[in-house]
Write a protein that holds these residues in place. Sequence first.
Motif, PDB file in Angstrom:
ATOM      1  N   ALA A 295       0.831  -1.204   0.000  1.00 15.33           N
ATOM      2  CA  ALA A 295       0.000   0.000   0.000  1.00 15.33           C
ATOM      3  C   ALA A 295       0.867   1.257   0.000  1.00 15.33           C
ATOM      4  O   ALA A 295       0.584   2.226  -0.710  1.00 15.33           O
ATOM      5  N   VAL A 296       1.935   1.232   0.807  1.00 10.14           N
ATOM      6  CA  VAL A 296       2.851   2.387   0.851  1.00 10.14           C
ATOM      7  C   VAL A 296       3.535   2.577  -0.496  1.00 10.14           C
ATOM      8  O   VAL A 296       3.631   3.702  -1.007  1.00 10.14           O
ATOM      9  N   GLU A 297       4.008   1.469  -1.082  1.00  9.98           N
ATOM     10  CA  GLU A 297       4.674   1.550  -2.385  1.00  9.98           C
ATOM     11  C   GLU A 297       3.726   2.046  -3.461  1.00  9.98           C
ATOM     12  O   GLU A 297       4.109   2.838  -4.333  1.00  9.98           O
ATOM     13  N   SER A 298       2.470   1.591  -3.418  1.00  9.25           N
ATOM     14  CA  SER A 298       1.480   2.023  -4.400  1.00  9.25           C
ATOM     15  C   SER A 298       1.196   3.512  -4.258  1.00  9.25           C
ATOM     16  O   SER A 298       1.092   4.239  -5.256  1.00  9.25           O
ATOM     17  N   ALA A 299       1.076   3.975  -2.988  1.00  6.12           N
ATOM     18  CA  ALA A 299       0.825   5.398  -2.758  1.00  6.12           C
ATOM     19  C   ALA A 299       2.008   6.241  -3.224  1.00  6.12           C
ATOM     20  O   ALA A 299       1.833   7.318  -3.821  1.00  6.12           O
ATOM     21  N   GLU A 300       3.225   5.766  -2.961  1.00  8.27           N
ATOM     22  CA  GLU A 300       4.422   6.496  -3.374  1.00  8.27           C
ATOM     23  C   GLU A 300       4.535   6.553  -4.895  1.00  8.27           C
ATOM     24  O   GLU A 300       4.870   7.591  -5.479  1.00  8.27           O
ATOM     25  N   SER A 301       4.191   5.422  -5.547  1.00 14.38           N
ATOM     26  CA  SER A 301       4.230   5.375  -7.009  1.00 14.38           C
ATOM     27  C   SER A 301       3.212   6.341  -7.605  1.00 14.38           C
ATOM     28  O   SER A 301       3.502   7.055  -8.576  1.00 14.38           O
ATOM     29  N   ALA A 302       2.019   6.397  -7.016  1.00 24.21           N
ATOM     30  CA  ALA A 302       0.983   7.309  -7.502  1.00 24.21           C
ATOM     31  C   ALA A 302       1.416   8.764  -7.318  1.00 24.21           C
ATOM     32  O   ALA A 302       1.192   9.608  -8.188  1.00 24.21           O
ATOM     33  N   ARG A 303       2.078   9.049  -6.162  1.00 22.58           N
ATOM     34  CA  ARG A 303       2.548  10.408  -5.903  1.00 22.58           C
ATOM     35  C   ARG A 303       3.615  10.827  -6.920  1.00 22.58           C
ATOM     36  O   ARG A 303       3.614  11.957  -7.423  1.00 22.58           O
ATOM     37  N   ARG A 305       3.931   9.638  -9.967  1.00 25.98           N
ATOM     38  CA  ARG A 305       3.292   9.835 -11.276  1.00 25.98           C
ATOM     39  C   ARG A 305       2.629  11.202 -11.354  1.00 25.98           C
ATOM     40  O   ARG A 305       2.698  11.886 -12.372  1.00 25.98           O
ATOM     41  N   ARG A 306       1.947  11.594 -10.269  1.00 31.37           N
ATOM     42  CA  ARG A 306       1.311  12.907 -10.256  1.00 31.37           C
ATOM     43  C   ARG A 306       2.347  14.021 -10.376  1.00 31.37           C
ATOM     44  O   ARG A 306       2.153  15.014 -11.079  1.00 31.37           O
ATOM     45  N   GLY A 307       3.485  13.824  -9.680  1.00 31.90           N
ATOM     46  CA  GLY A 307       4.547  14.816  -9.750  1.00 31.90           C
ATOM     47  C   GLY A 307       5.111  14.946 -11.155  1.00 31.90           C
ATOM     48  O   GLY A 307       5.372  16.058 -11.641  1.00 31.90           O
ATOM     49  N   ALA A 308       5.281  13.794 -11.834  1.00 32.03           N
ATOM     50  CA  ALA A 308       5.818  13.807 -13.199  1.00 32.03           C
ATOM     51  C   ALA A 308       4.847  14.481 -14.166  1.00 32.03           C
ATOM     52  O   ALA A 308       5.249  15.147 -15.116  1.00 32.03           O
ATOM     53  N   GLU A 309       3.536  14.310 -13.927  1.00 27.39           N
ATOM     54  CA  GLU A 309       2.534  14.927 -14.801  1.00 27.39           C
ATOM     55  C   GLU A 309       2.438  16.421 -14.561  1.00 27.39           C
ATOM     56  O   GLU A 309       2.149  17.202 -15.498  1.00 27.39           O
ATOM     57  N   GLU A 310       2.695  16.850 -13.334  1.00 28.23           N
ATOM     58  CA  GLU A 310       2.577  18.274 -13.004  1.00 28.23           C
ATOM     59  C   GLU A 310       3.767  19.089 -13.491  1.00 28.23           C
ATOM     60  O   GLU A 310       3.646  20.274 -13.799  1.00 28.23           O
ATOM     61  N   GLU A 311       4.963  18.460 -13.592  1.00 31.22           N
ATOM     62  CA  GLU A 311       6.171  19.188 -14.014  1.00 31.22           C
ATOM     63  C   GLU A 311       6.062  19.789 -15.400  1.00 31.22           C
ATOM     64  O   GLU A 311       6.352  20.969 -15.610  1.00 31.22           O
ATOM     65  N   PRO A 312       5.636  19.023 -16.432  1.00 28.67           N
ATOM     66  CA  PRO A 312       5.495  19.644 -17.776  1.00 28.67           C
ATOM     67  C   PRO A 312       4.479  20.783 -17.787  1.00 28.67           C
ATOM     68  O   PRO A 312       4.635  21.775 -18.470  1.00 28.67           O
ATOM     69  N   ALA A 313       3.424  20.632 -16.996  1.00 30.78           N
ATOM     70  CA  ALA A 313       2.372  21.651 -16.990  1.00 30.78           C
ATOM     71  C   ALA A 313       2.920  22.963 -16.412  1.00 30.78           C
ATOM     72  O   ALA A 313       2.643  24.052 -16.902  1.00 30.78           O
ATOM     73  N   SER A 314       3.696  22.856 -15.328  1.00 31.72           N
ATOM     74  CA  SER A 314       4.234  24.067 -14.727  1.00 31.72           C
ATOM     75  C   SER A 314       5.303  24.724 -15.606  1.00 31.72           C
ATOM     76  O   SER A 314       5.487  25.930 -15.599  1.00 31.72           O
ATOM     77  N   ALA A 315       6.023  23.864 -16.352  1.00 37.84           N
ATOM     78  CA  ALA A 315       7.049  24.382 -17.264  1.00 37.84           C
ATOM     79  C   ALA A 315       6.393  25.186 -18.366  1.00 37.84           C
ATOM     80  O   ALA A 315       6.914  26.190 -18.817  1.00 37.84           O
TER      81      ALA A 315
END
Length: 315
Positions: A295-303, A305-315
């Motif tokens: 569960a911890v690994e899944s939550a960390e993986s989801a976090r 992924r969200r971070g990777a998706e947000e980086e291009p948008a902010s750029a």
Amino acid sequence: MRALILLGLVGFAAQLVDGSLGMAYGVTSTTLLLAIGTNAAAASATVHLAEIGTTLASGISHWRFGNVDWKVVVRIGIPGAVGAFAGATFLSSLSTEVAAPVMSIILLTLGVYILVRFTAFGLPRGNLGKPLRRRFLAPLGLLAGFVDATGGGGWGPVGTPAILASGRLAPRKVVGSVDASEFLVAIAASVGFFVGIGSENIDFAWVAVLLLGGVIAAPIAAWLVRHIPPRILGSAVGGVIVLTNVRSLLRSDWIKASGGVQTVAYLVIAVVWAAAVAYSVREYRRDKANESVEAVESAESARQRRGAEEEPASA
């Protein structure tokens, strides 16, 4: 009066286990009745009469908690009723001297199966969502119903693990559906015993007390099935059934074991039983720890992924 109170507590405990595991009400209750000298057919008849009420209460409780698949109930319950009627009339035709050891052997076999099944394998969860075929459920119901009536229990120990092993139905729905369908089996077995032995050998006060204890426990068990560790409970109940029925067999006219042999047998069973429960506790804790890590690994993986998706948008 003490005997009635004890029976009420047994009915409560047996239904608590049965409603949580999908098995062991009949096996546990019949084992106790045999241990205090009730003849085999009367013991099974008493338990099945009580089960008419306990299974109805349990089925309603499981339905209210969303634990029942009604297609499974119909497909296994009707063949189960046929098998139970046949088993009841067969057991009624046996002499007491033959029936008691035969029932103890059946109960012992079921106890060993429960102990090994839950200790070694726990609950399988693969293939969830796939349909359960009629060609699988009908023969299973017929066999389980026959064993249930002749052994004073067995509907759950035969039916629940078989459906769980298929991995096609969520464990809580397996337990709820097997418990609900047992209502049909209990009615058919009771009719078979009335045909075979009549009512003179049945103590209806015992029936009422077993029923009362089971009805009180039914809604609690339906709620507990979502929370209790079935693996640990299965190991504990399996050991009780094995120990009690080995005792009955060793003292029967078939074996007549000496006191020393009985003591050694009980010690061996107790050691194996304690080891099984300890192993189940360890495996349950390990599984829970693994689930927490996943569960911890899944939550960390989801976090991430969200971070990777947000980086291009902010750029």
